[in-house]
Design an enzyme around this catalytic site. Structure first.
Site, PDB file in Angstrom:
ATOM      1  N   ALA A   1       0.793  -1.219   0.000  1.00 49.56           N
ATOM      2  CA  ALA A   1       0.000   0.000   0.000  1.00 49.56           C
ATOM      3  C   ALA A   1       0.835   1.283   0.000  1.00 49.56           C
ATOM      4  O   ALA A   1       0.593   2.184  -0.826  1.00 49.56           O
ATOM      5  CB  ALA A   1      -0.968  -0.028   1.177  1.00 49.56           C
TER       6      ALA A   1
ATOM      7  N   ARG B   1      -6.249   0.535  -8.726  1.00 46.81           N
ATOM      8  CA  ARG B   1      -6.481  -0.442  -7.648  1.00 46.81           C
ATOM      9  C   ARG B   1      -7.584   0.119  -6.745  1.00 46.81           C
ATOM     10  O   ARG B   1      -7.363   1.147  -6.088  1.00 46.81           O
ATOM     11  CB  ARG B   1      -5.224  -0.648  -6.776  1.00 46.81           C
ATOM     12  CG  ARG B   1      -3.944  -1.081  -7.478  1.00 46.81           C
ATOM     13  CD  ARG B   1      -3.922  -2.525  -7.950  1.00 46.81           C
ATOM     14  NE  ARG B   1      -4.308  -3.535  -7.007  1.00 46.81           N
ATOM     15  CZ  ARG B   1      -3.468  -4.179  -6.171  1.00 46.81           C
ATOM     16  NH1 ARG B   1      -2.197  -3.890  -6.147  1.00 46.81           N
ATOM     17  NH2 ARG B   1      -3.919  -5.123  -5.371  1.00 46.81           N
TER      18      ARG B   1
ATOM     19  N   ASP C   1      -3.897  -2.990   3.715  1.00 44.58           N
ATOM     20  CA  ASP C   1      -4.124  -2.093   2.592  1.00 44.58           C
ATOM     21  C   ASP C   1      -5.170  -1.039   2.918  1.00 44.58           C
ATOM     22  O   ASP C   1      -5.221   0.006   2.295  1.00 44.58           O
ATOM     23  CB  ASP C   1      -4.531  -2.878   1.349  1.00 44.58           C
ATOM     24  CG  ASP C   1      -3.354  -3.660   0.797  1.00 44.58           C
ATOM     25  OD1 ASP C   1      -3.068  -4.740   1.338  1.00 44.58           O
ATOM     26  OD2 ASP C   1      -2.697  -3.169  -0.136  1.00 44.58           O
TER      27      ASP C   1
ATOM     28  N   LYS D   1      -4.114  -8.532   2.127  1.00 47.69           N
ATOM     29  CA  LYS D   1      -3.977  -9.655   1.202  1.00 47.69           C
ATOM     30  C   LYS D   1      -4.918 -10.814   1.578  1.00 47.69           C
ATOM     31  O   LYS D   1      -4.975 -11.234   2.728  1.00 47.69           O
ATOM     32  CB  LYS D   1      -2.519 -10.124   1.253  1.00 47.69           C
ATOM     33  CG  LYS D   1      -2.224 -11.428   0.537  1.00 47.69           C
ATOM     34  CD  LYS D   1      -1.969 -11.230  -0.932  1.00 47.69           C
ATOM     35  CE  LYS D   1      -1.947 -12.577  -1.644  1.00 47.69           C
ATOM     36  NZ  LYS D   1      -1.598 -12.457  -3.063  1.00 47.69           N
TER      37      LYS D   1
END
Lengths: 350, 350
Positions: A54, A89, A230, A241
């Site tokens: 991140a 993203r 993140d 993740k």
């Protein structure tokens, strides 16, 4: 990170108006740097995960804005640049946070001054990120040292995602740390990148498949789990993740501390319930159906590992509810995973 | 299983004194059968996992004894054969059980009659295994049908290991079943074999990485988890493919039924506590460090996916404590995962 004894950052500007990155899609088989020259280069680097983690995504986006402003620094172009980068993203909040920060810094400036200001800000953000990482490492190492005091012998940790700063610090401080590195399917960042980095630093480690974490914890082989994040919600839910939640469940079932390395840029104070409010990115099937690696003659080959006719789903993240989190290791110290503690630690963000 | 419309068993004797298997290490890219001619062929087929799944391992061992007795059927040779086969996989109790059964049948016979008796017994055990699998399917499908009655629309299950019999039966019965197939690292039996089988049967399915199970369960995408077992203890602890325990934790945390397809040959009444008493097989690092698949030109290639210098551990199984098991689907019906219920269901085994 150190590569063959030389310190490397994962992103840097070697000369004015260009940016270099370590291409993380080529590791562990090839150590290659890649030059980003255009906005599209930066967007591709993020979307294709040449950069990952991140904080690095945020810094890459900041450099991406600077690259995009080279030709034209109008309001309209700035908007377009930010929209392009934002779309790469959807889950990582650092990306949104970095773009908001860059835009609010540049918008008040006359267009003629925006380009150089963008470069300066990107470099500042890269430096800040390194400092935050260092601070998280320092706070994390005190945690590891405390566990080491209670337990003689080697100290085993599980690393999941970009949570290695405390481990490097502990290793440098002479603590007998051993890391079980999860493979982290798909994309295998653990087996491919974390293991490679730990090896280059000389940190003792063992690669295991993602499935093995529960077994290791059941048998007393793990003293501490540290994961990255993140996006962290205002109440301490952790989006990281995919697979992190399963490790949190195993840590809880076996009484093992479960900490999250959480730079404050990962905290999204606008949302509380991570399970309901975070959009989980779905990535291409190719990451599940194919695998790249080194052939016996030293080439790189990609092979299909699933039947061609079987459909695939590929969720990039999952959410670990705050109730499983022992604490958040931030640049301001270790913070309890609840709304009150997070608000008290970062009052200016409310 | 059906392949291109033809029914196939995974092991069969096409003519006297030889045995054919489907080589499961070649799937999903190649459908190849392999002829076992010697004891060593059978031992290799088990150790290298050309055959996999606890019941099939037991049947292969029985045929392996028959192959080994071809030259010499003395007591000493019989002992030696059993020792060779027993050493191939330490965890699966079906293997031990099958060998004990074969030996106790053959030992009282004069050597001259042992060879033909061994062939007959192996064939009988293969037939029994098919019948047990069928019975487990029938009991499992009633479970699935019950859940389907309470929930309209598609019914999603997670399959982990050799637990597909109830799913095929449910599909054949017209229940709207959808299977999330876990990849099951290492060796990828799920992505490579289960997905291939389901595809050939026409059962709707989606491949996900092992890490995704928790996320799917958190979001109400799973109605039932069914797993296999390589060894079940007298109190209902379940030793199955590594990673099963993590899925059991997620099922519990999300209130999802977690059932185990457990042929009674998997039950080891000599042991109670699976965590303490089951030796967990550790297999070669190669299964973690390398991956085989199909290249774009249709060849099969093996690639290294981890740094060459990083050590690896490879545990093949983990143990799911009985407290996480909603029930054991046996050939005699669904049995609660506790010592009393198992003893009542299989009194002759005590």
């Amino acid at each position: 990170m150190r590569v063959d004894g030389r310190p490397f950052r994962t992103i840097w500007s070697p000369e004015p108006e260009c940016v270099d990155i370590i291409d993380q899609t080529r590791l562990p088989h090839r150590f290659e740097t890649r030059r980003l020259v255009t906005l599209q280069d930066a967007a591709t680097a993020i979307a294709d995960m040449q950069v990952r983690g991140a904080p690095l995504i945020g810094v890459t986006a900041a450099y991406g804005v600077a690259l995009g402003l080279k030709r034209d620094a109008s309001d309209a172009t700035l908007d377009e640049i930010c929209a392009t980068l934002r779309a790469t993203r959807p889950t990582a909040v650092n990306l949104q946070w970095a773009l908001d920060r860059v835009r609010s810094r540049l918008t008040p400036l006359p267009p003629s001054r925006r380009l150089s200001a963008a470069w300066d800000l990107a470099a500042l953000m890269a430096d800040e990120d390194a400092a935050i990482c260092e601070a998280i490492g320092d706070h994390g190492v005190s945690l590891i040292a405390e566990i080491a005091r209670r337990k003689p012998g080697q100290l085993a940790t599980v690393d999941w995602g970009t949570a290695t700063a405390p481990i490097y610090k502990a290793h440098e401080a002479g603590l007998p740390v051993h890391v079980f590195v999860d493979e982290t399917r798909p994309r295998n960042q653990g087996a491919a990148l974390t293991a490679w980095e730990l090896g280059h630093h000389g940190v003792p480690h063992t690669i295991v498949v993602d499935n093995a974490g529960g077994h290791l914890m059941q048998h007393g082989m793990v003293d501490l789990v540290i994961v990255g994040t993140d996006r962290t919600t205002a109440q301490g839910d952790v989006c990281n993740k995919i697979g992190t939640y399963l490790k949190a469940l195993a840590a809880r079932d076996n009484g093992i501390p479960f900490y999250v390395a959480a730079p404050s840029s990962s905290i999204d104070f606008r949302i509380r319930n991570g399970l309901d409010e975070i959009e989980i990115e779905q990535r291409g099937a190719h990451e599940v159906t194919h695998m790249s690696g080194e052939t016996s003659d030293g080439g790189i080959e990609t092979v299909r590992i699933t039947p061609a006719s079987s459909p695939v789903m590929n969720f990039a993240f999952d959410v670990t509810p705050a109730r499983f989190v022992s604490g958040l290791v931030t640049e301001r110290g270790i913070v309890a995973a609840n709304a009150e503690a997070l608000a008290a630690a970062f009052p200016e963000r409310l």
